[in-house]
Design an enzyme around this catalytic site. Sequence first.
Site, PDB file in Angstrom:
ATOM      1  N   LYS A 143      -4.506 -70.454  78.011  1.00 42.16           N
ATOM      2  CA  LYS A 143      -4.260 -71.758  77.377  1.00 42.16           C
ATOM      3  C   LYS A 143      -5.483 -72.664  77.446  1.00 42.16           C
ATOM      4  O   LYS A 143      -5.812 -73.336  76.493  1.00 42.16           O
ATOM      5  CB  LYS A 143      -3.152 -72.506  78.125  1.00 42.16           C
ATOM      6  CG  LYS A 143      -1.768 -72.143  77.773  1.00 42.16           C
ATOM      7  CD  LYS A 143      -0.772 -73.074  78.480  1.00 42.16           C
ATOM      8  CE  LYS A 143      -0.719 -72.900  79.951  1.00 42.16           C
ATOM      9  NZ  LYS A 143      -1.018 -73.826  80.885  1.00 42.16           N
ATOM     10  N   ARG A 169       5.962 -79.492  82.523  1.00 39.73           N
ATOM     11  CA  ARG A 169       6.095 -78.273  83.313  1.00 39.73           C
ATOM     12  C   ARG A 169       7.480 -78.135  83.904  1.00 39.73           C
ATOM     13  O   ARG A 169       7.705 -77.273  84.741  1.00 39.73           O
ATOM     14  CB  ARG A 169       5.083 -78.310  84.450  1.00 39.73           C
ATOM     15  CG  ARG A 169       3.917 -77.354  84.213  1.00 39.73           C
ATOM     16  CD  ARG A 169       2.844 -77.742  85.167  1.00 39.73           C
ATOM     17  NE  ARG A 169       2.086 -76.640  85.656  1.00 39.73           N
ATOM     18  CZ  ARG A 169       0.777 -76.538  85.448  1.00 39.73           C
ATOM     19  NH1 ARG A 169       0.137 -77.406  84.709  1.00 39.73           N
ATOM     20  NH2 ARG A 169       0.124 -75.547  85.988  1.00 39.73           N
ATOM     21  N   ARG A 181     -11.831 -66.466  88.214  1.00 35.22           N
ATOM     22  CA  ARG A 181     -12.080 -67.561  87.265  1.00 35.22           C
ATOM     23  C   ARG A 181     -13.099 -68.565  87.801  1.00 35.22           C
ATOM     24  O   ARG A 181     -13.133 -68.874  88.983  1.00 35.22           O
ATOM     25  CB  ARG A 181     -10.745 -68.266  87.006  1.00 35.22           C
ATOM     26  CG  ARG A 181     -10.826 -69.419  86.064  1.00 35.22           C
ATOM     27  CD  ARG A 181      -9.500 -69.707  85.462  1.00 35.22           C
ATOM     28  NE  ARG A 181      -8.524 -70.243  86.400  1.00 35.22           N
ATOM     29  CZ  ARG A 181      -7.313 -70.635  86.026  1.00 35.22           C
ATOM     30  NH1 ARG A 181      -6.935 -70.520  84.783  1.00 35.22           N
ATOM     31  NH2 ARG A 181      -6.475 -71.114  86.922  1.00 35.22           N
ATOM     32  N   ARG A 187     -11.916 -73.078  91.352  1.00 39.46           N
ATOM     33  CA  ARG A 187     -10.882 -74.014  91.789  1.00 39.46           C
ATOM     34  C   ARG A 187     -10.351 -73.650  93.161  1.00 39.46           C
ATOM     35  O   ARG A 187     -10.157 -72.473  93.454  1.00 39.46           O
ATOM     36  CB  ARG A 187      -9.729 -73.998  90.784  1.00 39.46           C
ATOM     37  CG  ARG A 187     -10.020 -74.815  89.570  1.00 39.46           C
ATOM     38  CD  ARG A 187      -9.001 -74.612  88.511  1.00 39.46           C
ATOM     39  NE  ARG A 187      -7.629 -74.550  88.998  1.00 39.46           N
ATOM     40  CZ  ARG A 187      -6.579 -74.525  88.200  1.00 39.46           C
ATOM     41  NH1 ARG A 187      -6.750 -74.571  86.895  1.00 39.46           N
ATOM     42  NH2 ARG A 187      -5.367 -74.451  88.706  1.00 39.46           N
ATOM     43  N   ARG A 215       2.064 -70.288  92.527  1.00 45.37           N
ATOM     44  CA  ARG A 215       2.063 -70.949  91.215  1.00 45.37           C
ATOM     45  C   ARG A 215       2.896 -70.168  90.206  1.00 45.37           C
ATOM     46  O   ARG A 215       3.563 -70.757  89.357  1.00 45.37           O
ATOM     47  CB  ARG A 215       0.620 -71.132  90.718  1.00 45.37           C
ATOM     48  CG  ARG A 215      -0.035 -72.335  91.402  1.00 45.37           C
ATOM     49  CD  ARG A 215      -1.546 -72.288  91.392  1.00 45.37           C
ATOM     50  NE  ARG A 215      -2.120 -72.207  90.079  1.00 45.37           N
ATOM     51  CZ  ARG A 215      -3.340 -71.675  89.834  1.00 45.37           C
ATOM     52  NH1 ARG A 215      -4.058 -71.175  90.828  1.00 45.37           N
ATOM     53  NH2 ARG A 215      -3.807 -71.666  88.633  1.00 45.37           N
TER      54      ARG A 215
END
Length: 218
Positions: free
Chosen positions: A15, A90, A131, A164, A175
Amino acid sequence: MKKELIFLGPPACGKGTQTNKLSEYLGFPHIDTGSLLRAEIAKKTEDGKIAKSFIDKGQLVPVDLVGRIIGKRLSENDCQRGYVLDGYPRSLEQAEILEKINSDLDEEKADFKAIYFDIDTQILIDRIVNRQSCPKCGEIYNKKFKPSKIENICDKCNVELKTRADDTEEVAKARFDTYYRETAPLVEFYENKNVLYKINANGSIDEVWQRLLDIINK
Ligand code: AMP
């Protein structure tokens, strides 16, 4: 007509990459609650301190705190023609808050679309732990799947890439649990309102981008 585009999908479904591209393409702001919250943490505000304690555990930050931040952001002038909203809502409660924010702000009917990134979840943990992103332009890289030309340096800005704090395997698993419990029910919520657009998010960045453009231009 104002375009209100929101994006749903599990963590690391792509996304962020696609919505960054889309906001450039449409000239609308890219609003991402995760980044807004990380900015509060970096500034060491009271909101940032509270948000950090939830983000570190892979849980949702309290609904009032995020609602206040997003309500303020969506009322800014650059959102008048439309916005690309990534990471909000969310939960069903947040979806109802967003409806209220939009109806308070919109003078006339807007084109609201909820775009759901449907993806094979096996590969996602691997994407998360590799990432990296640029703190300046927000470009997202992946050490394994989309490396920068020079290791740890943004191709566009020449600054050092960041990982992150919540992109560890342990927090990533939490998550996912949060996503399936709180966020996944939104797919049905928006389906029932006839505003859900499902996109096959498996494939290359370019393939997914073409599918996204088909939906946007519908
Ligand atoms: P993201 O950058 O979208 O992966 O979000 C990182 C973390 O920020 C999430 O795991 C949550 O802890 C928090 N967060 C982001 N968006 C929201 C939201 N809409 N509501 C509550 N917490 C959020």
